[in-house]
Design an enzyme around this catalytic site. Sequence first.
Site, mmCIF file in Angstrom:
data_model
loop_
_atom_site.group_PDB
_atom_site.id
_atom_site.type_symbol
_atom_site.label_atom_id
_atom_site.label_comp_id
_atom_site.label_asym_id
_atom_site.label_seq_id
_atom_site.Cartn_x
_atom_site.Cartn_y
_atom_site.Cartn_z
ATOM 1 N N GLU A 1 0.843 -1.191 0.000
ATOM 2 C CA GLU A 1 0.000 0.000 0.000
ATOM 3 C C GLU A 1 0.881 1.245 0.000
ATOM 4 O OE1 GLU A 1 -3.768 -0.401 2.513
ATOM 5 O OE2 GLU A 1 -2.360 -1.710 3.567
ATOM 6 N N HIS B 1 -6.333 -11.528 4.926
ATOM 7 C CA HIS B 1 -6.231 -11.468 3.466
ATOM 8 C C HIS B 1 -5.188 -12.432 2.908
ATOM 9 C CE1 HIS B 1 -8.749 -8.102 4.024
ATOM 10 N NE2 HIS B 1 -7.854 -7.134 3.978
#
Length: 464
Positions: free
Chosen positions: A216, A240
């Site tokens: 990110e 995730h």
Amino acid sequence: MKNITIILFGATGDLSKRKIIPALYRFIAHKKLENFIIVGAAFEEVTAEQMINAAQPFVEKGDEAIWQTLRSNSFYKKINFTADADYKSLNNFVQECERKQGIAGNRLFYLATSASFFCPITHNSAQAGLLQRKEEKDPIWHRIVYEKPFGHDLKSAREINECIKNTINETQVYRIDHYLTKEVVSNIAMIRFTNCVLEPLWSNRYIDQVQIVLSESVGMEGRGAYYDAYGALRDVVQNHMLEMLALICMESPEKLTGDYIRAERVKVLEKVRFIDGILGQYNGYLSEKSVSENSRTDTYASLKLAVETPRWKGVPFYLKTGKKLDKKETVIHIKFKQVDCLLMRGCPTDSNWLTLQIAPEAIFSLTLNAKIVGSTDQVEPVKMEFCHSCVQGVQTPEAYEVLLEEVMRGEQSISVRFDEIEYAWKVIDDIESRQLPVYSYAQGSTGPQEEQQFDDKHGMRWRT
């Protein structure tokens, strides 16, 4: 998707206004949702209209008629999540709203709240008669969605699971990870089990390594208090990334639906073992709002894991995630072993790679070696690619649209089962117990400088 009461706990929060209400807006726009009501419940003193209006900035080019439909079907009740009496009042309120709108009794409970409220909300809703234990054969259903993170370690996850088990049936429970509804992620099993060309190669005999990357470029974005209590391992790896790993490694399910898929994912997570890793924290993290001034919370993690099953024995799984990195990307790279070269010269130096990119675009690609045009014995890598988001006229639905629709349909493959959650937390607890050093790294970089030493140690290079 008819005759549904959607009871939204945490209705004034970020997740509700950014994701859940916009998803319901798109259902109405696509004429998927009929005869429904939304009952918001939260601590704040707001109106139902204010609850809906707060979501408008998160829908591009919204249609006022659709927003008005949402407003006219929405209600709001202020509630203290830990006050028993408030749930009796809420139950009466919901029943009255259902009578007014002619709703049959199907109820979808969405807990967009902190995990600390999961047990109180579930227990108190059941005690008040708002949430009822239902069997799969019952004509009217009650289903409850728990937004991640589900607990903060193995102990807390088990406590929540036990609370749920004593209240409702597992078939009513949806512990969701929205990554399981991403177009390419949900396609992993389809790609593997419906293509004869891939399935025979899906083992340690032909696969050299697997890389899973979730990077990110953003930082805290106002979530400092939450993130500082979790970090990269607990916030991203635990759900995730381990779920993506489980989808890659699972054995063929009896059917590609529901609990068949979940049962195979569990078998993988039970066999995941930590081998090595490094952690990091970006420079400036300690200055973020609501972050402890001497926090050692990890904003970066690079791990080597093993899956101790006959199919995957000896195959390293490399996982990397971080905040404030050089780019936003979620991708799975599967590297195949090199073949013995039969050429006199110009042997291919690269292996075949299967790449499943989830973000920023949904792309599936396979890199092969092919002869260079005009040569007789020289090869070069060529990429065969399919871009999901590039297909003309096809709009990839948002993850939360898929999630809500699957819950309403009763499809549980998007839900993480109680034992999946516990095995995933067991992996994280093991890593946490090693007390790995936390290295600093520059914002906008690829991570700590020590990452290079980690890569060299294991003889690997991240694919870019």
